[in-house]
Design a protein around this motif. Sequence first.
Motif, short mmCIF file in Angstrom:
data_model
loop_
_atom_site.label_atom_id
_atom_site.label_comp_id
_atom_site.label_asym_id
_atom_site.label_seq_id
_atom_site.Cartn_x
_atom_site.Cartn_y
_atom_site.Cartn_z
N SER A 187 34.64 68.20 -1.76
CA SER A 187 35.92 68.76 -1.28
C SER A 187 36.91 69.15 -2.29
CB SER A 187 36.43 67.92 0.03
OG SER A 187 36.85 66.92 -0.63
N ILE A 190 40.91 64.38 -3.61
CA ILE A 190 41.36 63.78 -4.74
C ILE A 190 39.96 62.67 -4.83
CG2 ILE A 190 42.46 61.58 -5.62
CD1 ILE A 190 44.89 62.97 -4.06
N ASP A 191 39.41 62.35 -3.65
CA ASP A 191 38.24 61.28 -3.89
C ASP A 191 36.71 61.76 -4.44
OD1 ASP A 191 40.37 59.88 -2.74
OD2 ASP A 191 39.67 60.31 -0.56
N SER A 192 36.34 63.01 -3.85
CA SER A 192 35.09 63.29 -4.21
C SER A 192 34.81 63.52 -5.52
CB SER A 192 34.65 64.37 -3.13
OG SER A 192 35.45 65.41 -2.96
N VAL A 209 27.23 70.06 -3.47
CA VAL A 209 27.45 70.84 -2.35
C VAL A 209 28.76 70.92 -1.49
CG1 VAL A 209 26.71 68.89 -0.75
CG2 VAL A 209 26.28 71.31 0.16
N ARG A 267 31.14 65.49 10.52
CA ARG A 267 30.46 64.80 9.12
C ARG A 267 28.99 64.60 9.20
NH1 ARG A 267 33.21 64.51 5.82
NH2 ARG A 267 32.03 62.58 4.65
N THR A 288 29.39 60.54 -1.48
CA THR A 288 30.55 60.67 -0.63
C THR A 288 31.70 60.20 -1.29
OG1 THR A 288 30.86 59.42 0.98
CG2 THR A 288 29.30 61.34 1.36
N GLY A 289 32.72 60.69 -1.12
CA GLY A 289 34.20 59.92 -1.50
C GLY A 289 34.93 59.31 -0.50
N SER A 297 38.03 58.90 10.18
CA SER A 297 36.52 59.22 10.12
C SER A 297 35.92 58.38 9.10
CB SER A 297 36.37 60.51 9.78
OG SER A 297 36.73 60.79 8.41
N GLN A 298 36.58 57.40 8.62
CA GLN A 298 36.32 56.43 7.48
C GLN A 298 36.38 55.01 7.87
OE1 GLN A 298 37.61 57.51 3.64
NE2 GLN A 298 37.28 59.79 4.23
N LYS A 323 43.49 53.62 -2.39
CA LYS A 323 43.91 55.19 -2.67
C LYS A 323 44.61 55.15 -4.22
CE LYS A 323 43.98 59.39 -1.58
NZ LYS A 323 42.82 60.21 -0.96
N ASP A 345 41.10 72.63 3.35
CA ASP A 345 39.43 72.29 3.50
C ASP A 345 38.96 72.50 4.73
OD1 ASP A 345 37.42 70.98 1.92
OD2 ASP A 345 37.72 69.47 3.58
N CYS A 346 37.87 72.69 4.86
CA CYS A 346 37.26 72.89 6.06
C CYS A 346 37.36 71.64 6.99
CB CYS A 346 35.72 73.04 6.17
SG CYS A 346 34.79 71.74 5.61
N CYS A 347 37.39 70.48 6.50
CA CYS A 347 37.98 69.24 7.02
C CYS A 347 39.21 69.19 7.90
CB CYS A 347 38.04 68.12 6.15
SG CYS A 347 36.28 67.69 5.85
P1 ATP Z 1 38.34 64.01 -0.51
O1 ATP Z 1 39.40 63.61 -1.34
O2 ATP Z 1 37.17 64.01 -1.20
O3 ATP Z 1 38.50 65.35 0.19
P2 ATP Z 1 39.18 62.65 1.75
O4 ATP Z 1 39.75 61.56 1.85
O5 ATP Z 1 39.76 64.06 2.25
O6 ATP Z 1 38.09 62.71 0.65
P3 ATP Z 1 37.33 63.61 4.16
O7 ATP Z 1 37.90 64.79 4.30
O8 ATP Z 1 37.12 62.50 5.32
O9 ATP Z 1 37.97 62.29 3.21
O10 ATP Z 1 35.95 63.77 3.38
C1 ATP Z 1 35.23 62.31 3.12
C2 ATP Z 1 34.33 62.90 2.18
O11 ATP Z 1 33.26 63.98 2.82
C3 ATP Z 1 34.52 63.74 0.98
O12 ATP Z 1 34.90 62.75 -0.25
C4 ATP Z 1 33.57 64.51 0.60
O13 ATP Z 1 32.32 63.76 0.02
C5 ATP Z 1 32.99 64.85 1.89
N1 ATP Z 1 33.73 66.18 2.32
C6 ATP Z 1 34.54 66.28 2.93
N2 ATP Z 1 34.96 67.85 3.17
C7 ATP Z 1 33.89 68.49 2.37
C8 ATP Z 1 33.66 69.92 2.04
N3 ATP Z 1 34.45 70.83 2.52
N4 ATP Z 1 32.54 70.07 1.44
C9 ATP Z 1 31.69 69.06 1.03
N5 ATP Z 1 31.98 67.70 1.15
C10 ATP Z 1 33.07 67.45 1.94
#
Ligand code: ATP
Length: 391
Positions: A187, A190-192, A209, A267, A288-289, A297-298, A323, A345-347
């Motif tokens: 994404s 920070i994490d991924s 991806v 997810r 994944t991160g 969701s975690q 974190k 982000d799409c999330c």
């Molecule tokens: P990150 O800092 O990596 O965005 P996050 O703490 O925001 O992680 P989430 O948004 O729940 O956590 O996403 C968890 C994991 O899902 C991400 O670390 C990544 O591996 C995957 N992920 C989330 N959004 C995307 C995206 N748009 N495309 C690909 N992978 C995604």
Amino acid sequence: MKEILLLKDGEIVLKGLNRRQFEDVLKRNVKIALKGAGKFEITSAQSTVYVKPLDDDADLDEACDRVSRVFGLASFSRAAVCPEKTLESVCETAPEYLAKQLKAAKTFKVEAKRSDKKFPYKSPEICREAGGAILGKFPHLSVDVHNPDVTVFVEIRDFGAYIHTEAERGAGGIPVGTGGKALVLISGGIDSPVAAYMMAKRGIKLTAVHFASPPYTSPRAEEKVVRLLEKVSRYSGPVKMYTVPFTKLQEKLRDDCPEELFTVIMRRLMIQISERIAADNDCAALITGESLGQVASQTIGALRCTDEAANMLVFRPLIGMDKQEIIDISYKIDTYETSIEPYEDCCTVFTPKHPRTKPVLKYVKQAQEQAGFEELINEALQNLKTTYISY
Ligand code: ATP
Ligand code: MG
């Protein structure tokens, strides 16, 4: 004066029979990392990779910076090559090459390593002679074998004699490519990128991806992911990235599934789509991160529901980290400033106000099946975009 980089193998020394193969991969990775820093000859012998500049354009400062990020190296030194492999040449080269450091120091010692046992002087004699030569040129110095300001290393190896000071610490880990391939879900957060870095460190070759939902997410969000992967590729080597058009799936999810299950089903879809891309790319695992408890969701319950969608191994290298610990690594690998740029982000599109922290797998699967995503998944997989990313 001629210089060279001596790169010392790390963990690969432990690998016994596979050693040759590991060293070949390591050499190849060093070569890739040095592209753009000039022309170098790269060879290996005696658990050491030799990086020899081939012309004056070869930039050794840049080369040092680059090799400091190659996994599989315990340490590296920039060293002077003595014009001849003789004790006299060592005694001349050492004070000249290290003049600046020796001038500024009060105490020093010499440490000699003689891996070429045919060299006619033993290590203690080399130390004594080289030490004497240094004292001759810098009489203000005194020898301190326990806590010297400068340690002068003399290495007598098969192909030459080398002089350097304290080696720098290498990136550690295992050479990328010796641990198989995996697909990282990346994404813009920070994490991924940190998760990707950590698995590359364990020898994994990365493919990536990213799920994009235009027009809800902007092209700049995707471009930011490319820049993050550029930073990661300084450690992992080149990365191929797939961008999945995720808009229609997310819209269907919003329209046809219970709001509080939106995130967990999203997810699961990400995992299912990623798994298909992984299979097509010879990737044996997903990365994944995720970090336990960081967001709704975690939680264990939510992760259980996500994980159930996968038939493949899923690596979550950040699962037990705080974190701040993750942020510390993102600073170190220089992704932090990019990660905090504020693009959607799409999330964060259509996120429910009250996501279930304890989703029940049975209902999640039911809701997903009732909505029926298979056709849209296939459509998305037919419309992937690929980007090749390297540093
Ligand atoms: P990150 O800092 O990596 O965005 P996050 O703490 O925001 O992680 P989430 O948004 O729940 O956590 O996403 C968890 C994991 O899902 C991400 O670390 C990544 O591996 C995957 N992920 C989330 N959004 C995307 C995206 N748009 N495309 C690909 N992978 C995604
Ligand atoms: Mg995120």
